[in-house]
Design a protein around this motif. Structure first.
Motif, PDB file in Angstrom:
ATOM      1  N   SER A   9      52.935  33.874  -1.372  1.00  0.00           N
ATOM      2  CA  SER A   9      53.970  32.906  -1.716  1.00  0.00           C
ATOM      3  C   SER A   9      55.207  33.229  -0.915  1.00  0.00           C
ATOM      4  O   SER A   9      55.404  34.362  -0.486  1.00  0.00           O
ATOM      5  CB  SER A   9      54.313  32.960  -3.203  1.00  0.00           C
ATOM      6  OG  SER A   9      55.339  32.039  -3.491  1.00  0.00           O
ATOM      7  N   ASP A  10      56.062  32.218  -0.747  1.00  0.00           N
ATOM      8  CA  ASP A  10      57.321  32.465  -0.058  1.00  0.00           C
ATOM      9  C   ASP A  10      58.254  33.351  -0.881  1.00  0.00           C
ATOM     10  O   ASP A  10      59.272  33.818  -0.369  1.00  0.00           O
ATOM     11  CB  ASP A  10      57.996  31.141   0.348  1.00  0.00           C
ATOM     12  CG  ASP A  10      57.660  29.984  -0.561  1.00  0.00           C
ATOM     13  OD1 ASP A  10      57.139  30.235  -1.670  1.00  0.00           O
ATOM     14  OD2 ASP A  10      57.928  28.839  -0.193  1.00  0.00           O
ATOM     15  N   GLY A 147      52.011  21.444  -0.892  1.00  0.00           N
ATOM     16  CA  GLY A 147      52.597  21.495   0.439  1.00  0.00           C
ATOM     17  C   GLY A 147      52.835  20.127   1.051  1.00  0.00           C
ATOM     18  O   GLY A 147      53.311  20.039   2.196  1.00  0.00           O
ATOM     19  N   ASN A 287      55.228  24.463   4.300  1.00  0.00           N
ATOM     20  CA  ASN A 287      54.914  25.865   4.601  1.00  0.00           C
ATOM     21  C   ASN A 287      53.691  26.406   3.873  1.00  0.00           C
ATOM     22  O   ASN A 287      53.606  27.605   3.599  1.00  0.00           O
ATOM     23  CB  ASN A 287      56.132  26.759   4.330  1.00  0.00           C
ATOM     24  CG  ASN A 287      56.504  26.791   2.859  1.00  0.00           C
ATOM     25  OD1 ASN A 287      56.336  25.790   2.162  1.00  0.00           O
ATOM     26  ND2 ASN A 287      57.008  27.923   2.406  1.00  0.00           N
ATOM     27  N   ALA A 288      52.778  25.500   3.517  1.00  0.00           N
ATOM     28  CA  ALA A 288      51.559  25.949   2.848  1.00  0.00           C
ATOM     29  C   ALA A 288      50.340  25.460   3.600  1.00  0.00           C
ATOM     30  O   ALA A 288      50.320  24.343   4.105  1.00  0.00           O
ATOM     31  CB  ALA A 288      51.527  25.427   1.419  1.00  0.00           C
ATOM     32  N   ARG A 318      45.216  29.476  -0.959  1.00  0.00           N
ATOM     33  CA  ARG A 318      46.525  29.000  -0.506  1.00  0.00           C
ATOM     34  C   ARG A 318      47.188  30.082   0.317  1.00  0.00           C
ATOM     35  O   ARG A 318      47.285  31.227  -0.123  1.00  0.00           O
ATOM     36  CB  ARG A 318      47.412  28.671  -1.726  1.00  0.00           C
ATOM     37  CG  ARG A 318      48.750  28.071  -1.327  1.00  0.00           C
ATOM     38  CD  ARG A 318      49.674  27.892  -2.528  1.00  0.00           C
ATOM     39  NE  ARG A 318      50.228  29.160  -2.975  1.00  0.00           N
ATOM     40  CZ  ARG A 318      51.211  29.281  -3.862  1.00  0.00           C
ATOM     41  NH1 ARG A 318      51.733  28.198  -4.430  1.00  0.00           N
ATOM     42  NH2 ARG A 318      51.668  30.473  -4.204  1.00  0.00           N
ATOM     43  N   MET A 320      50.800  30.831   2.207  1.00  0.00           N
ATOM     44  CA  MET A 320      52.158  30.326   2.379  1.00  0.00           C
ATOM     45  C   MET A 320      52.921  31.169   3.391  1.00  0.00           C
ATOM     46  O   MET A 320      52.825  32.396   3.395  1.00  0.00           O
ATOM     47  CB  MET A 320      52.911  30.352   1.055  1.00  0.00           C
ATOM     48  CG  MET A 320      52.246  29.502  -0.005  1.00  0.00           C
ATOM     49  SD  MET A 320      53.451  28.854  -1.188  1.00  0.00           S
ATOM     50  CE  MET A 320      54.247  27.580  -0.199  1.00  0.00           C
TER      51      MET A 320
END
Lengths: 346, 346, 346, 346
Positions: A9-10, A147, A287-288, A318, A320
């Motif tokens: 994740s971000d 996303g 961004n995914a 996923r 990211m």
């Protein structure tokens, strides 16, 4: 440290240097607590500037806090939020909206994370019937949990339907910057579409902590300060959220960070295109990267680059990217994928 | 900046340099979000060390979040918290305990902010009677909202009564460090007295944000992680709370900061002793000075050194010191008081 | 049957014959559920008639349901109800107001169960300060839990203060009939004093079940139907509450029942006057007698005539009369008291 | 009276004569309020008798109250109820479960109103993951909202899966009698299948008001009395619910009433078979007939026999019979349908 690079994740990223500098700079002298300070004043102004509108902004701790306090503020408990099945509010807040707002979430299925205006109509049957919860908010996520991005036109259609039917529109903008970086600008996307209130993300875009609840429809902000406090989201040393936001929103840092993250996802997607065992399952608009991968490589890959399985049923994962992902990270990651696939095929 | 020095609260202070250094040091590489990271592991260990016990600690954003999530975790909604009328939970959380825990607070009056074991007995009459809420937690604040301290013996008496009557004991320790600095150590004051759970303060003692919920009675921690998430208190980039706590609790920084703040309050009180127009109204045991002052000087004094009026009825004010208060601040403040009084008497 | 006569509460009584007849008469044919029926229409009209005003009435199951749904309807959760310490809402609803409205109750002490207008002022200090709950309703009980009555002037003063300060006034009228019978009429006491909403009691005055929430301030009724449903207070076969109320409010049955109950309390009090060991502790204005009695006679007396101890500390008991108390009951009770006292003095 | 016969719901019916007689018979002398009376004792015993087990029963006002208080009693707010999309709890309680229990409902789609054991598995993925609500109750409706019935085997499979995975099973038995009348007996269907708690309906089967929450798993009943009070479901003159249940459950009145209602639905369905314009959409297993009808006849038909449109999209309606439906009602209804269809085809 177990991971140098995580694609989970971000929010696995650290804090951007410019944000850190702003924190250091704000760290002097006493100021009044709870937002009655010059840092927060400045932050309010910069929000007005980027929205190109006289919005009212309030700072909170995190995204769940932003979403839940925002909808609580707009709802009576017999009223309901319409959102997608994949909405963070529906899936990833451990029932906080139901618990704190006391409300029901009415969900619509999607394939791409995007609610369509035409999915709203059926909920109007309940209006006026006291046995059913009364729909009052449409909440959309921009960029979505998948996303993807709502176009200006799609948002306009949703807002139009909502406002014609006495519904508010809330945007969960935990990744609003990624959407703006991709199709921006903010004033076109949010301010001028008629959205009522936005959870405006910061943490996933380089901040240490802090999100904002921004009321475009200022009439709705009237009691929010009490809701913020009662929802345990009022920071005492608020200057440290304010200073971060001021830095983030200055000199387009928020756009640049998001732009970079988006580009890195695009780069990853481009390189994945060449790998036949991996299928990208959603358009890579921010961004995914969502993709199905051979089950056998998931675990060894996770041990080097952490990420989540999105759907166990079809081995969809996923990945990211974030402001601090660099081309070398992508290269190493793709190399590792290829290595695992090669091992698998042996 | 309007104030160089505020005596309004210890949360008007900035962040201690050592905490800032820890934040900077933690700011590298990706780590998994939500606490599954090495910084948080280290922080858990240091909590066990300072409690001298195998406690279970959880990090949250702020004091209201710590208190409300802690009591929610221990209560069914028909159960009640017994606390003082002056308790932060009762006065300063905008009804968050009632809203989120769904519970009632049963309050006892005090003159010094301290609940006495003998005040608890009357609440037992309600036990088993379904028309009344059922008392289940005794919550005490240490140091209290009035700057006073419970002795080890007083806490023991409360715990003994509570545990004999199927009640838990929660300590709101937003200023636990100030109490420990004054009469410590922590293991004598908390661990060995049998307290079940503590809201362990950090923000008021030099941190930027973050508090901890520490379960001495570990059986009670079982479901807390869900409550933390549902109460909107789960930080994604948790390492930045963990790293702060680790710095704070290392090398006795927490004790030293609190000790300094306590000393500055003592210094202020000593100097006020000589001013006949000002009467100190509570024993100065930690970092707060409560005093009645001539009404006329309040406003001009507030313009130079911000602080709150505690009781409008008798012109009682609260002055709080912090880790960054220095002797010169006190001197300037006393000088200003004297100046204002002189002007008044002219 | 263990008791022929109980003085525990007016809800220990059976159902008045005229109410029973109305139930039997309503028991034919199908009608639409949930209040969309002719019985409920008729009931609405009779409420307008007795209030001499175009009130809006809603039927619910019980007094707790009426109180809690009424305040929930008027409040946002950060707002608070000001009431007496002895209020039913504060003491006898097992925390339902806090749980369901999510609100805090701010209480004032009384000696006679009556809140005074001048006790309200101090709560205004919290207005606008987000750390404190925001007072929004003043709730008074008429007749009070101590059997006393607010005069028209006292209510007017409370309403005036409340409305001048943006507060609503709610009346818990579980025993409104007893107050009206004593100092009536309803339009003077309620309608013309400016009260906003009333929990209008029926069960304690001869009904089988059912209470009403009556909005004098009709603007406040707008969303109440949803709150009623969500608070689990919407009766499916509503005609059976409606028919009871229509019977109760016709031919002054409600006044007559209450008048009789009041008279029986007066009779009891008169006879108690002659017994020196017993001291009446509250003015006997409606259908309750509060008295301190020798501790030794409480238990044997309770075995023949059930009642509750009000205050264990001073052996104060509460004796309530009802529409079906008769002079012979009072005589037998007084005789038993005398017998027990004689035994005691032997 | 606008309707002599309504097919809208079994709660449009009046009260059965035997129930009315029981109410009249209970209407004498004082008894202690809130259930501490001989009528309620007797009622408890008869519940044990019909369940053939030492169940613990509690009386409440209505079905929403029974369901919401039952699940609140079993859940912590971060836990969730799994139920069907068509469940009363999900659709027809105006969000009361979310508001009062604070919980989330996780729903599964069905075509026949029946949840299948194999639909439960996917919810287990959330277990232990603090971002998601934690499933804890499976709630099924027997007979379902679509008039269908779970077989003993189907219930056993659900219970087995549930108990193997630390989930409770709740049965919304608003129409449990109709299911028992159809495939009974109660002990086979509920007691011996391992169900934990039942909302046991009375009002739809001939009572005036009142439902029961019956704990087969008695350990779960421990705190329920407080939940009942706090959920505003504690009746003061409880004898009048108790006496109704005792009458209903004696001499098989509950079975006979339900049996009759079921038969009338079957009769209606049989007669509808011959009408080609009308298609029955659900198996008629209890007292409901679901059918699609020509849109044009709905309104004129509703004017003579009230009923609800179930699905506007396909003109599906619901017709319910009750203990007081008779053959003549069915005949008149079918005649009217034919008349309307004839008019339509002209």
């Amino acid at each position: 440290m177990p991971y140098k690079k995580s694609f989970a994740s971000d929010n696995n990223a650290p804090v951007h240097d410019k944000i850190m500098e702003a924190l250091i700079k704000a760290n002097r002298d006493d100021v009044i607590a709870y937002g009655n300070d010059p840092y927060t004043d400045e932050c309010s102004k910069i929000f007005k500037k980027i929205f190109r509108y006289d919005v009212e902004s309030f700072l909170v701790y995190n995204g769940t806090g932003a979403n839940v306090s925002a909808v609580t503020n707009l709802l009576k408990p017999f009223q309901a939020v319409i959102c997608t099945e994949t909405a963070h509010m529906n899936n990833d807040e451990c029932g906080a909206p139901e618990k704190f707002a006391g409300c029901k979430l009415l969900t619509v299925p999607t394939t791409d994370g995007k609610l369509k205006a035409e999915q709203l109509k059926k909920f109007l049957h309940s209006k006026g019937f006291e046995h059913h919860v009364q729909p009052k908010i449409v909440s959309i996520t921009q960029a979505t949990e998948l996303g993807t991005i709502y176009s200006v036109k799609e948002i306009r259609n949703i807002v139009k339907f909502a406002h014609n039917n006495d519904l508010y529109v809330h945007v969960d903008g935990a990744r609003i910057a990624n959407a703006v970086a991709a199709i921006g600008p903010l004033n076109k996307l949010i301010t001028e579409t008629g959205v009522d209130v936005v959870s405006f993300g910061g943490t996933k875009n380089g901040m240490m902590f802090g999100e904002a609840v921004v009321f475009v429809n200022k009439a709705l902000a009237q009691n929010y300060k009490y809701i913020r406090k009662q929802s345990m989201q009022l920071a005492s040393k608020m200057r440290y959220i304010s200073a971060q936001y001021t830095a983030l929103l200055s000199n387009e840092l928020w756009i640049n960070n998001a732009h970079h993250a988006n580009n890195m996802a695009k780069l990853m997607a481009d390189k994945l295109e060449d790998i036949s065992e991996i299928n990208i399952t959603q358009p890579v608009q921010t961004n995914a990267v969502f993709a199905t991968v051979p089950k056998e490589i998931i675990k060894p890959l996770q041990e080097k680059f952490f990420f989540y399985i999105w759907n166990h049923a079809n081995n969809e994962v996923r990945w990211m990217t974030s402001f601090n992902t660099d081309e070398k990270d992508i290269k190493l990651f793709i190399d590792e994928i290829k290595k695992q696939l090669a091992r698998l095929l042996k």
